[in-house]
Design a protein around this motif. Structure first.
Motif, PDB file in Angstrom:
ATOM      1  N   PHE A 159       0.832  -1.199   0.000  1.00 20.03           N
ATOM      2  CA  PHE A 159       0.000   0.000   0.000  1.00 20.03           C
ATOM      3  C   PHE A 159       0.868   1.251   0.000  1.00 20.03           C
ATOM      4  CE2 PHE A 159      -2.336   3.432   2.011  1.00 20.03           C
ATOM      5  CZ  PHE A 159      -3.564   3.377   1.389  1.00 20.03           C
ATOM      6  N   THR A 192       2.673   2.046  -3.287  1.00 25.66           N
ATOM      7  CA  THR A 192       1.848   2.376  -4.461  1.00 25.66           C
ATOM      8  C   THR A 192       0.866   3.516  -4.235  1.00 25.66           C
ATOM      9  OG1 THR A 192       0.269   0.645  -3.831  1.00 25.66           O
ATOM     10  CG2 THR A 192       2.001   0.038  -5.395  1.00 25.66           C
ATOM     11  N   ASN A 193       0.823   4.070  -3.027  1.00 28.35           N
ATOM     12  CA  ASN A 193      -0.144   5.131  -2.739  1.00 28.35           C
ATOM     13  C   ASN A 193       0.531   6.321  -2.051  1.00 28.35           C
ATOM     14  OD1 ASN A 193      -3.102   4.002  -3.225  1.00 28.35           O
ATOM     15  ND2 ASN A 193      -1.874   2.348  -2.320  1.00 28.35           N
ATOM     16  N   LYS A 194       0.680   7.386  -2.828  1.00 29.95           N
ATOM     17  CA  LYS A 194       1.194   8.626  -2.237  1.00 29.95           C
ATOM     18  C   LYS A 194       0.040   9.509  -1.774  1.00 29.95           C
ATOM     19  CE  LYS A 194       4.060  12.689  -3.215  1.00 29.95           C
ATOM     20  NZ  LYS A 194       4.706  12.651  -1.893  1.00 29.95           N
ATOM     21  N   VAL A 250      -4.142   9.505  -0.957  1.00 35.86           N
ATOM     22  CA  VAL A 250      -5.295   8.649  -0.661  1.00 35.86           C
ATOM     23  C   VAL A 250      -6.529   9.522  -0.559  1.00 35.86           C
ATOM     24  CG1 VAL A 250      -6.315   7.008   0.951  1.00 35.86           C
ATOM     25  CG2 VAL A 250      -3.825   7.041   0.601  1.00 35.86           C
TER      26      VAL A 250
END
Length: 285
Positions: free
Chosen positions: A211, A214-216, A218
């Motif tokens: 997570f 791959t997630n800057k 949200v």
């Protein structure tokens, strides 16, 4: 029923127990005796909460007295049947008392005599020499989190601002949040546990490493709120903890070290002075 009546009843009950002997008129504060063990009226008093009814007082007092008697009987039987182990038990009790007295005095000594000041250079040196000791057991992040009602004005603009690190955008977010945000959490300048933030967001995350990689940004919304998270930096569980995160632990470790060193020095000086005074005399084997 008054407390006086309560004690009269308890005394009457205790007289019926084969484990007790008659109380003399001078034993006015004694509720019950079991062999050499004595329960005082003041001890029972201390166990009864203030402000309860006389009926409840009676029940609590009777229950406490009965429990005390059973405990005293068990102790008496145990003492009678463990005569062969009495010396060992007495030694264990004495060892515990010795340790407790010593520990309490050391606590007071450290509090009164030791002023612990941990310099920044000491903390940094300890950290640099022991980085492998400070491994994260949780993932950490730096960033920005917002929780805003879905019907708040200008929400689309906020969704643009929160992705920017510019001072202008951050200033706009701060001013906006004063009147509109339910939560405004700025933590670009310090590490926060990942799940401490995610607990506020209705988004289950099972694979934290994936997570975070791959997630800057949200963005999550439900029927009431919009949740915006900017993950500026992250550290995965198992990584070396950054100095600022490990600092409280380092302070505790260094403080304990100084306490141990202080007590060792005190004991050594105590020993040397006792030898000089002749308080310690070694005999030939």
């Amino acid at each position: 029923m008054s407390m006086k009546s309560c004690y009269i009843f308890i005394a009457f009950v205790s007289l019926l127990c084969s484990c007790t002997r008659s109380l003399s008129m001078s034993d006015t504060d004694i509720v019950v005796k079991v062999k050499e063990q004595t329960l005082l009226r003041s001890e029972v008093d201390s166990r009864i909460p203030k402000g309860i009814t006389s009926g409840d007082s009676l029940l609590l007092a009777e229950s406490y007295v009965r429990k005390w008697v059973k405990d005293a009987l068990m102790y008496e039987v145990a003492s009678r049947n463990l005569t062969g182990e009495k010396a060992k038990i007495d030694q264990l009790v004495e060892d515990y008392r010795h340790s407790l007295v010593k520990y309490r005095y050391q606590e007071r000594l450290v509090k009164e005599k030791l002023s612990v000041v941990i310099r920044d250079s000491e903390k940094k040196e300890y950290y640099d020499d022991n980085k492998k000791k400070f491994l994260l057991d949780k993932s950490l992040i730096k960033g920005l989190f917002l929780k805003i009602p879905v019907d708040a004005p200008g929400l689309n603009e906020v969704k643009t601002w929160y992705k920017s690190n510019s001072e202008a955008s951050l200033e706009k977010i701060e001013k906006y949040s004063i009147q509109n945000a339910v939560i405004y959490d700025y933590f670009y300048d310090h590490w926060v546990e990942f799940y401490e933030v995610m607990d506020n967001i209705p988004l289950p995350v099972t694979h934290v490493d994936q997570f975070l990689r791959t997630n800057k940004y949200v963005e999550v919304a439900d029927s009431s709120f919009c949740y915006l998270l900017n993950i500026q930096e992250y550290l995965l569980s198992g990584s070396e903890a950054p100095f600022e995160y490990a600092e409280p632990q380092i302070i505790e470790l260094l403080t304990n070290q100084k306490k141990i060193e202080f007590l060792k020095t005190f004991e050594e000086e105590l020993y040397k002075n006792a030898i000089k005074r002749g308080d310690v005399i070694y005999t030939e084997p």
